[in-house]
Design a protein around this motif. Structure first.
Motif, PDB file in Angstrom:
ATOM      1  N   ARG A 275     -22.903  41.673  14.115  1.00  0.00           N
ATOM      2  CA  ARG A 275     -21.273  41.556  14.272  1.00  0.00           C
ATOM      3  C   ARG A 275     -21.257  40.235  14.587  1.00  0.00           C
ATOM      4  O   ARG A 275     -20.005  39.897  14.595  1.00  0.00           O
ATOM      5  N   GLY A 276     -22.208  39.361  14.598  1.00  0.00           N
ATOM      6  CA  GLY A 276     -21.856  38.114  15.003  1.00  0.00           C
ATOM      7  C   GLY A 276     -21.388  37.043  13.628  1.00  0.00           C
ATOM      8  O   GLY A 276     -21.666  37.353  12.536  1.00  0.00           O
ATOM      9  N   GLN A 277     -20.717  36.164  14.108  1.00  0.00           N
ATOM     10  CA  GLN A 277     -20.169  35.168  13.022  1.00  0.00           C
ATOM     11  C   GLN A 277     -20.218  33.703  13.662  1.00  0.00           C
ATOM     12  O   GLN A 277     -20.266  33.443  14.600  1.00  0.00           O
ATOM     13  N   LYS A 278     -20.737  32.738  12.509  1.00  0.00           N
ATOM     14  CA  LYS A 278     -20.958  31.445  13.227  1.00  0.00           C
ATOM     15  C   LYS A 278     -19.868  30.753  13.264  1.00  0.00           C
ATOM     16  O   LYS A 278     -18.988  30.539  12.368  1.00  0.00           O
ATOM     17  N   ASP A 279     -19.567  30.206  14.403  1.00  0.00           N
ATOM     18  CA  ASP A 279     -18.395  29.395  14.605  1.00  0.00           C
ATOM     19  C   ASP A 279     -18.548  28.046  13.824  1.00  0.00           C
ATOM     20  O   ASP A 279     -19.518  27.151  14.366  1.00  0.00           O
ATOM     21  N   THR A 285     -23.263  31.508  17.411  1.00  0.00           N
ATOM     22  CA  THR A 285     -22.804  32.669  17.023  1.00  0.00           C
ATOM     23  C   THR A 285     -21.794  33.537  17.828  1.00  0.00           C
ATOM     24  O   THR A 285     -21.962  33.741  18.958  1.00  0.00           O
ATOM     25  N   VAL A 287     -19.307  36.982  18.403  1.00  0.00           N
ATOM     26  CA  VAL A 287     -18.980  38.431  18.086  1.00  0.00           C
ATOM     27  C   VAL A 287     -17.492  38.454  18.519  1.00  0.00           C
ATOM     28  O   VAL A 287     -16.888  38.439  19.598  1.00  0.00           O
ATOM     29  N   ARG A 288     -16.763  38.696  17.156  1.00  0.00           N
ATOM     30  CA  ARG A 288     -15.284  38.369  17.346  1.00  0.00           C
ATOM     31  C   ARG A 288     -14.799  40.079  17.182  1.00  0.00           C
ATOM     32  O   ARG A 288     -15.221  40.987  16.540  1.00  0.00           O
TER      33      ARG A 288
END
Length: 932
Positions: A275-279, A285, A287-288
């Motif tokens: 579920r991670g996204q790179k900022d 990373t 999780v939003r």
């Protein structure tokens, strides 16, 4: 009457349901409802007769009213948005309603107690963030309860409500060992999931239903677990991928994991991989949009960073530095989630309070200091805690004739030559101490007596905690098993009437120990289930009770806890363990404890107190066999911790924040006493303040020359003071005394340095610092005169009655340690207050909103913090206690002298301008004092 337990539990559950809307039912109401329920059930073909009187007493015990309320410290800083009052009617509380019904119908918890859990969990939930709130947020708090007081029920309720409100991922950190993790998973299977995770982790309508899932008329609610109660059921990335459930969907996901670096690392990697996204700005990373709730059970164990925090030349923490492994991983987990809430649960919170609030690194994020809220839960009704067992209360007068705690402690000293305290892992015990053989007989008697009281299917446990070495535990287990076999055979083959039979030995124990103990406890504990039983009834059950007992080594595997669940008819077990028994693991029906291994670490001692908890109907059958040294340490740490809990309530009444309380604990003398030994490194610098505290001499050297010297110092002081300026309750007092007189006394008096008392040099430094601020410049000195004393001493023209303070260990030839850990009588702190000031202190306590549930009808003396906060900061109080060296009730004198032992107590007022005294922890000193 023989009672079928299924019929009994049905009748009990239905009766509690009928009392649901009766908050405080009377005995008459309970009897009327029980009679109606039994009349209705008796018409069913398979319903067996029930002992109506026992059922009535059981219901009365269940309906004991809660006393006290939760006190809260919360921060006004940050961007928290109050949300629960407005949203409460909009949420479908399906998990919580089901759990409520389970507590009432399956666990026979009365409505009044369930209402309190409802209230407590609401107060916690509203201090968390609304999981549906947009944007980035982070909340950190702590819930403080008592050891073995039902914290799991509280956080299970919180988990249910959090899932209802919209938290999608719930992670429970459940201790360091497999056994505790498994036990916690089982309880959440029953209270939240509703299905047996040993069979399946992903929700399916075909899952084996247990707990809340078994309730009649309740829907099977969709919720998933990525862990199970199996021994190897901890989190695994491979298993999580096989289950095929991702967090953030429509249904909540729960994980119950150990505090283990590899487990937490895998958990973090899995979460950010699925579920991670790179900022793009930070490269981190994140999780939003998946609200995370972390419940940290036993939050002071392994979660606290014990590594030194490096600072720059301005004494500010560096941007990045190394932290303890578990602490770092918990912080990383929270740091990777856009929306997170952390709630630590503990009974020993002071190490967490010592966390530096500003501690933060770029790798790990903020430390786990409970910056947003701390909630102190009151003990539930019928809870037996350290204050009850050891008879200690901060405001208790040591002159009272009250027995020291409940009469269940048996001090032993016959083990040293058979099981030395300092034995190694290669030690081979040759024989069991006679006291341990007696304890095993006591356990058999307790099991038999519970059966005689009608508890046919109860669990019975005995704890043997002698060594931390598993090899030595195994040898002891074999020897204990052989001793039990011998006792069982004697019960089987010896004639009860024979003069030397084991029956006669046990009858002697019953008459000399159990009979008087039951009478004494019945006079002090209001428990309707404490039913007196006669020896003949107990004797008839002895062989059956002994035949059911088995010996088990607690080694930290899941099987340690599954035995209770898999034996609904009840088991009797002698549990032998060490470190694995120290935290969290519940021994059902614990009656007898044989506890020798001395640890002087505050949190370890309190957590090892497995005998704290609920003992309805059998507290009089419980026994604690231990050393006088351990009794002494328990008394000491309980007084210190209760003083800080009192300080918590006092600060809550002043709307203080967690940061304020953290600063107070970190600077409070009692804070150092109970935490420095535990979580501090050599060279750690402490800032101490004596504002609103009482410092007293409770340890004295049994040395005639030293005590004679101190007597001369006090005699010189009395001559210097001259005629008294007043006399209060027969004690001469001198007012408006210069601080220089006090400082000179501190220099001349020879104090007993101890790990349990602060060094007098710190007190002197604090007074000097406050003098610069024109505080503590005027002192009152009182020479305490016991008017009904049997012995007297003349200080010049003053004929003073000597105060009796009894030693913890009369046989200790070197140290005279005062029983109950305090020299003062609480009323003496009022000596220098005017009538107006006394009333103001009482009013302050009575009007404290955090004290409203307490019964003040018989209280005429305010608690210490309220007295000291009323005294102006300009004034200090010194109480001088001439102590009787040869109390009449002691067989041997404390010292070989007719002259008094001189004790001192310094009462410091509350000051908004209080300075701190810098103190550097010396690791060598603490290791010498505290290492086990």
């Amino acid at each position: 009457m023989k009672t079928d337990m299924a019929s009994y539990e049905t009748a009990k559950a239905l009766t509690l349901v009928t009392l649901k809307n009766t908050p405080n039912p009377t005995s008459e109401t309970i009897r009327e409802n029980v009679t109606q329920i039994l009349a209705m059930l008796s018409k069913l073909p398979d319903f067996e007769p029930v002992d109506i009187e026992y059922l009535i007493k059981d219901i009365e015990s269940c309906c004991e009213v809660w006393k006290g309320r939760a006190t809260v410290l919360k921060s006004s800083q940050g961007d928290h948005v109050v949300w629960l009052p407005a949203e409460k009617s909009q949420v479908d509380w399906k998990f919580w309603r089901r759990y409520q019904k389970y507590l009432l119908e399956a666990k026979s918890i009365p409505e009044s107690s369930i209402s309190r859990i409802d209230d407590f969990t609401d107060r916690i939930l509203e201090l968390l963030e609304n999981p549906l709130r947009d944007g980035e947020w982070d909340r950190r708090g702590m819930v403080v309860g008592q050891v073995q007081s039902g914290k799991t029920s509280n956080y299970t309720g919180l988990i249910c409500k959090s899932a209802d409100a919209g938290y999608k991922l719930i992670i429970v950190l459940a201790g360091m060992h497999k056994s505790l993790r498994s036990q916690t998973q089982i309880r959440l299977d029953e209270g939240f999931l509703g299905f047996d995770t040993r069979q399946a982790r992903k929700f399916d309508k075909e899952n084996l239903r247990i707990g809340v899932g078994n309730l009649l008329g309740e829907d099977f609610i969709t919720v998933h677990s990525l862990t199970s109660s199996e021994d190897n059921g901890d989190f695994s990335k491979k298993v999580a991928q096989q289950v095929g459930v991702l967090p953030g969907g429509a249904d909540p996901v729960i994980l119950v994991v150990k505090k283990q670096k590899s487990v937490l690392t895998n958990l973090i990697n899995w979460a950010i991989s699925v579920r991670g996204q790179k900022d793009p700005q930070t490269g981190k990373t994140v999780v939003r949009n998946i609200p995370l709730l972390v419940i940290d059970d036993e939050a002071d164990n392994a979660s606290v960073n014990t590594k030194l925090i490096p600072v720059d030349e301005d004494n500010q923490p560096l941007a990045d530095y190394e932290v303890s492994a578990i602490n770092g991983k918990i912080r990383e987990l929270l740091h990777h989630f856009e929306k997170s809430a952390y709630v630590g649960y503990t009974a020993t919170p002071f190490a967490n309070i010592f966390i530096f609030p500003e501690s933060e690194t770029s790798t790990h994020g903020e430390d786990l200091f409970p910056k947003d809220f701390i909630i102190n839960l009151p003990p539930p009704p019928n809870y037996i805690g350290p204050s009850q067992i050891f008879g200690i209360a901060p405001d208790e007068d040591p002159e009272t004739e009250k027995e020291l705690g409940l009469a269940i402690i048996r001090v032993i000293n016959d083990y040293h030559h058979k099981i030395p305290d300092s034995h190694s892992k290669d030690f081979v015990p040759k024989d069991l101490p006679e006291s341990l053989k007696e304890a095993l007989k006591t356990f058999i008697i307790s099991c038999a007596a519970r059966k005689s009281r009608g508890e046919k299917t109860c669990h019975n446990s005995m704890l043997v905690h002698i060594t931390r070495y598993t090899a030595v535990q195994s040898k002891l287990a074999d020897m204990i098993n052989q001793e039990l076999i011998s006792q069982r055979r004697r019960l089987e083959y010896e004639k009860p009437e024979s003069e030397n039979s084991i029956y006669r030995e046990m009858e002697g124990l019953w008459k000399a120990d159990f009979d008087p103990t039951t009478r004494e406890i019945l006079s002090r504990i209001q428990d309707p289930l404490l039913i007196p039983v006669v020896w003949d009834s107990v004797k008839a059950n002895l062989f059956d009770a002994a035949s059911r007992i088995r010996v088990k080594i607690i080694n930290g595997t899941a099987k340690d806890v599954l035995d209770y669940k898999d034996n609904p008819e009840g088991i009797s077990v002698v549990a032998i363990g060490g470190d694995k028994l120290s935290r969290g693991l519940t021994l059902e029906g614990l009656t007898v404890s044989y506890y020798l291994r001395a640890s002087r670490m505050y949190d370890t001692l309190m957590q090892m107190g497995r005998w704290f908890g609920f003992r309805p109907g059998y507290i009089d059958l419980c026994r604690l066999y231990t050393s006088q040294e351990l009794v002494d340490w328990y008394q000491f740490i309980n007084i210190a911790s209760e003083e800080l809990r009192t300080e918590f309530d006092f600060m809550a009444s002043m709307n203080a924040t967690p940061r304020d309380y953290g600063l107070r604990v970190r600077t409070h003398p009692d804070g150092l006493k109970i935490t420095a030994v535990n979580k501090m490194r050599s060279g750690t610098e402490m800032d101490l303040s004596f504002s609103n505290s009482i410092e007293q001499t409770v340890f004295f050297q049994r040395d005639n020359a030293i005590q004679e010297k101190n007597l001369h110092v006090i005699e010189k002081l009395i001559r210097q003071l001259g005629p008294e300026t007043g006399k209060i309750e027969g004690s001469p007092c001198w007012s408006n005394i210069s601080a220089n007189v006090i400082l000179e006394l501190i220099d001349d008096f020879q104090f007993k340095e101890s790990s349990k008392t602060l060094r007098h040099g710190l007190i002197k430094q604090y007074i000097e610092n406050q003098n610069i601020r024109q505080e503590l410049i005027s002192w009152t000195i009182a020479l305490i005169n016991k008017q009904k004393a049997t012995k007297f001493y003349d200080f010049g023209s003053f004929h003073i009655g000597l105060t009796e303070r009894f030693p913890v260990d009369p046989n200790n030839k070197e140290v005279y340690a005062i029983i109950k850990g305090q020299i003062i009588s609480p009323k003496h702190e009022l000596i220098d207050l005017s009538e107006v000031e006394k009333q103001r202190a009482l009013d302050s306590m009575f009007n404290d909103p955090e004290q409203q549930d307490k019964d003040f009808s018989k209280i005429s003396i305010p608690s210490g913090p309220y007295i000291r906060s009323t005294r102006p900061p300009i004034r200090g109080l010194l109480l001088i206690y001439p102590l009787d060296p040869k109390p009449d009730r002691l067989e041997n004198p404390i010292i070989e002298s007719d002259n008094p032992i001189m004790g001192l107590a310094f009462s410091f007022p509350y000051s908004e301008n209080a300075t701190t005294v810098r103190y550097k922890v010396n690791n060598i000193y603490w290791e010498q004092e505290f290492e086990s």
